[in-house]
Scaffold this motif. Structure first.
Motif, PDB file in Angstrom:
ATOM      1  N   GLY A  80      -0.478 -15.533   2.266  1.00 25.87           N
ATOM      2  CA  GLY A  80      -0.669 -15.673   0.825  1.00 25.87           C
ATOM      3  C   GLY A  80       0.470 -14.949   0.114  1.00 25.87           C
ATOM      4  N   CYS A  81       0.919 -15.494  -1.023  1.00 22.84           N
ATOM      5  CA  CYS A  81       2.102 -14.924  -1.690  1.00 22.84           C
ATOM      6  C   CYS A  81       1.939 -14.854  -3.205  1.00 22.84           C
ATOM      7  CB  CYS A  81       3.340 -15.772  -1.426  1.00 22.84           C
ATOM      8  SG  CYS A  81       3.856 -15.922   0.281  1.00 22.84           S
ATOM      9  N   ILE A  82       2.535 -13.813  -3.783  1.00 23.02           N
ATOM     10  CA  ILE A  82       2.897 -13.799  -5.204  1.00 23.02           C
ATOM     11  C   ILE A  82       4.360 -13.422  -5.235  1.00 23.02           C
ATOM     12  CG2 ILE A  82       2.540 -12.819  -7.484  1.00 23.02           C
ATOM     13  CD1 ILE A  82      -0.171 -11.861  -6.626  1.00 23.02           C
ATOM     14  N   ILE A  83       5.198 -14.323  -5.692  1.00 25.17           N
ATOM     15  CA  ILE A  83       6.632 -14.070  -5.744  1.00 25.17           C
ATOM     16  C   ILE A  83       7.096 -14.157  -7.187  1.00 25.17           C
ATOM     17  CG2 ILE A  83       8.908 -14.814  -4.943  1.00 25.17           C
ATOM     18  CD1 ILE A  83       7.549 -15.889  -2.439  1.00 25.17           C
ATOM     19  N   GLU A  84       7.718 -13.079  -7.661  1.00 21.78           N
ATOM     20  CA  GLU A  84       8.124 -12.895  -9.054  1.00 21.78           C
ATOM     21  C   GLU A  84       6.892 -12.889  -9.960  1.00 21.78           C
ATOM     22  OE1 GLU A  84      12.654 -14.030  -9.740  1.00 21.78           O
ATOM     23  OE2 GLU A  84      11.415 -15.820  -9.443  1.00 21.78           O
ATOM     24  N   GLU A 152      -4.015 -13.661   6.528  1.00 23.44           N
ATOM     25  CA  GLU A 152      -3.847 -12.499   7.404  1.00 23.44           C
ATOM     26  C   GLU A 152      -2.608 -11.694   7.031  1.00 23.44           C
ATOM     27  OE1 GLU A 152      -4.228 -13.351  11.574  1.00 23.44           O
ATOM     28  OE2 GLU A 152      -5.767 -14.885  11.213  1.00 23.44           O
ATOM     29  N   LEU A 153      -1.680 -12.327   6.302  1.00 20.48           N
ATOM     30  CA  LEU A 153      -0.501 -11.647   5.774  1.00 20.48           C
ATOM     31  C   LEU A 153      -0.380 -11.997   4.300  1.00 20.48           C
ATOM     32  CD1 LEU A 153       2.246 -10.127   5.901  1.00 20.48           C
ATOM     33  CD2 LEU A 153       3.274 -12.276   6.688  1.00 20.48           C
ATOM     34  N   VAL A 154      -0.254 -10.967   3.457  1.00 16.48           N
ATOM     35  CA  VAL A 154      -0.119 -11.181   2.019  1.00 16.48           C
ATOM     36  C   VAL A 154       1.207 -10.571   1.568  1.00 16.48           C
ATOM     37  CG1 VAL A 154      -1.152 -10.848  -0.253  1.00 16.48           C
ATOM     38  CG2 VAL A 154      -2.624 -11.046   1.765  1.00 16.48           C
ATOM     39  N   ILE A 155       2.040 -11.390   0.932  1.00 17.60           N
ATOM     40  CA  ILE A 155       3.364 -10.968   0.464  1.00 17.60           C
ATOM     41  C   ILE A 155       3.320 -10.898  -1.056  1.00 17.60           C
ATOM     42  CG2 ILE A 155       5.817 -11.542   0.396  1.00 17.60           C
ATOM     43  CD1 ILE A 155       5.345 -13.129   3.029  1.00 17.60           C
ATOM     44  N   LEU A 156       3.576  -9.710  -1.601  1.00 17.61           N
ATOM     45  CA  LEU A 156       3.444  -9.479  -3.037  1.00 17.61           C
ATOM     46  C   LEU A 156       4.739  -8.885  -3.585  1.00 17.61           C
ATOM     47  CD1 LEU A 156      -0.111  -7.835  -2.950  1.00 17.61           C
ATOM     48  CD2 LEU A 156       0.433 -10.245  -3.384  1.00 17.61           C
ATOM     49  N   ASP A 157       5.299  -9.542  -4.582  1.00 19.25           N
ATOM     50  CA  ASP A 157       6.560  -9.124  -5.182  1.00 19.25           C
ATOM     51  C   ASP A 157       6.279  -8.447  -6.527  1.00 19.25           C
ATOM     52  OD1 ASP A 157       9.260  -8.861  -5.813  1.00 19.25           O
ATOM     53  OD2 ASP A 157       9.459 -10.925  -6.506  1.00 19.25           O
ATOM     54  N   GLU A 158       6.456  -7.133  -6.587  1.00 20.95           N
ATOM     55  CA  GLU A 158       6.226  -6.343  -7.803  1.00 20.95           C
ATOM     56  C   GLU A 158       4.860  -6.676  -8.426  1.00 20.95           C
ATOM     57  OE1 GLU A 158       8.111  -3.976  -8.824  1.00 20.95           O
ATOM     58  OE2 GLU A 158      10.151  -4.334  -8.166  1.00 20.95           O
ATOM     59  N   THR A 185      -2.696  -7.721   6.658  1.00 18.53           N
ATOM     60  CA  THR A 185      -1.371  -7.111   6.602  1.00 18.53           C
ATOM     61  C   THR A 185      -0.737  -7.403   5.249  1.00 18.53           C
ATOM     62  OG1 THR A 185      -1.146  -7.490   8.981  1.00 18.53           O
ATOM     63  CG2 THR A 185       0.866  -6.957   7.763  1.00 18.53           C
ATOM     64  N   PHE A 186      -0.087  -6.393   4.664  1.00 15.31           N
ATOM     65  CA  PHE A 186       0.534  -6.551   3.355  1.00 15.31           C
ATOM     66  C   PHE A 186       2.016  -6.183   3.416  1.00 15.31           C
ATOM     67  CE2 PHE A 186      -3.916  -6.094   2.367  1.00 15.31           C
ATOM     68  CZ  PHE A 186      -4.110  -6.991   1.324  1.00 15.31           C
ATOM     69  N   PHE A 187       2.810  -7.004   2.748  1.00 18.98           N
ATOM     70  CA  PHE A 187       4.240  -6.726   2.541  1.00 18.98           C
ATOM     71  C   PHE A 187       4.432  -6.709   1.034  1.00 18.98           C
ATOM     72  CE2 PHE A 187       8.654  -7.624   1.886  1.00 18.98           C
ATOM     73  CZ  PHE A 187       9.328  -7.128   2.992  1.00 18.98           C
ATOM     74  N   ILE A 188       4.679  -5.520   0.472  1.00 19.89           N
ATOM     75  CA  ILE A 188       4.670  -5.338  -0.978  1.00 19.89           C
ATOM     76  C   ILE A 188       5.987  -4.743  -1.443  1.00 19.89           C
ATOM     77  CG2 ILE A 188       3.492  -4.232  -2.920  1.00 19.89           C
ATOM     78  CD1 ILE A 188       1.023  -3.971  -1.091  1.00 19.89           C
ATOM     79  N   SER A 189       6.644  -5.404  -2.385  1.00 17.51           N
ATOM     80  CA  SER A 189       7.851  -4.830  -2.976  1.00 17.51           C
ATOM     81  C   SER A 189       7.487  -4.142  -4.291  1.00 17.51           C
ATOM     82  CB  SER A 189       8.900  -5.917  -3.230  1.00 17.51           C
ATOM     83  OG  SER A 189       8.572  -6.669  -4.393  1.00 17.51           O
ATOM     84  N   SER A 190       8.182  -3.049  -4.578  1.00 17.86           N
ATOM     85  CA  SER A 190       7.907  -2.322  -5.810  1.00 17.86           C
ATOM     86  C   SER A 190       9.037  -1.350  -6.114  1.00 17.86           C
ATOM     87  CB  SER A 190       6.598  -1.539  -5.685  1.00 17.86           C
ATOM     88  OG  SER A 190       6.329  -0.797  -6.866  1.00 17.86           O
ATOM     89  N   HIS A 191       9.152  -0.978  -7.403  1.00 16.96           N
ATOM     90  CA  HIS A 191      10.053   0.115  -7.765  1.00 16.96           C
ATOM     91  C   HIS A 191       9.259   1.335  -8.225  1.00 16.96           C
ATOM     92  CE1 HIS A 191       9.460  -2.167 -11.548  1.00 16.96           C
ATOM     93  NE2 HIS A 191       9.541  -0.980 -12.131  1.00 16.96           N
TER      94      HIS A 191
END
Length: 253
Positions: A80-84, A152-158, A185-191
């Motif tokens: 699953g994704c949220i990109i931008e 099973e993997l969630v990719i989240l952008d900011e 599992t989570f892959f999360i970008s953030s500042h």
């Protein structure tokens, strides 16, 4: 440990010579992996490239053992994704937006709509049109969309960039709960480095398009007072420019 995501030598260079360069990292089942870096260092480019929204110049990406570039549908089947920015239909209600999403997953019962709305704290607003939502509520709806299929993997952008403090805390608790209870599992970008410190068990620091370091948050904090201090030390190491880093340390004191 079971590898969920593996990236080897991933490179995407734009005409202005910016981009990402020779990225290598692994994310394991149940990880909350935080990709940290200031705005403009390539976090979104990395996420877009590893999900094939951008063409890579070179490198490999695999998810659940499938090559993203050669076996895209298999690789992304449990992702699953949220990109931008999360996309929603503003003339529809939150519930109706998730009804649209549910059409892509006929094997998932419709009761899942109420489940994810409750999970992200939008259940009492489910019959309100999205055009009246705050930016933070829209981010919650985007998260509900990303979680709808029980990935099973969630990719989240900011994902928390437009959330208030309460929203950030709720988001953090949701992520930690799913990681602990369901081994999501989570892959999360953030500042937001302080959020990363509270939420993630692993972190990677991206600077000028390169992954300059990565590791377990617990080990990093044992050797440093905080992730912030660790980040500043790594930037100093890469840049060899002590003056700017010292200024930031003095300012923070």
């Amino acid at each position: 440990m079971e590898k969920v995501l593996e990236i080897k030598g991933l490179t995407k260079r734009y005409r202005n010579n910016r981009g990402i360069f020779d990225i290598n990292l692994s994310v394991y089942k149940g990880d909350i992996f935080g990709l940290f870096g200031p705005n403009g260092v390539g976090k979104t480019t990395l996420i877009k490239t590893m999900t094939r929204l951008c063409n890579a110049d070179q490198g490999e990406v695999s998810m659940f053992g499938y090559d993203v570039f050669l076996q895209f549908e298999k690789a992304m089947e449990k992702v699953g994704c949220i990109i931008e920015t999360g996309v929603s239909f503003e003339y529809m209600t939150a519930f109706q937006n998730l009804q649209v999403v549910s059409r892509f997953y006929p094997h998932i019962p419709k009761t899942r709509i109420d489940e994810v709305l409750e999970l992200v704290g939008l259940e009492k607003y489910k019959n309100e049109k999205v055009k009246g939502f705050s930016s933070g509520m829209k981010q919650r709806l985007a998260l509900a969309t990303a979680l709808f299929s029980n990935p099973e993997l969630v990719i989240l952008d900011e994902p928390t960039s437009s959330m208030d403090i309460e929203g950030m805390i709720d988001f953090r608790n949701i992520i930690k709960r799913l990681s602990h209870e369901q081994q999501t599992t989570f892959f999360i970008s953030s500042h937001f480095i302080h959020e990363m410190e509270r939420m993630c068990n692993r972190i990677g620091i991206l600077y000028d398009g390169r992954l300059i370091t990565s590791g377990l948050v617990s080990e990093i904090i044992n050797k440093n007072e905080s992730l912030e201090n660790y980040y500043l030390s790594q930037i100093q190491r890469v840049r060899g420019d002590e003056s700017d880093v010292c200024f930031v340390r003095e300012y923070n004191q």
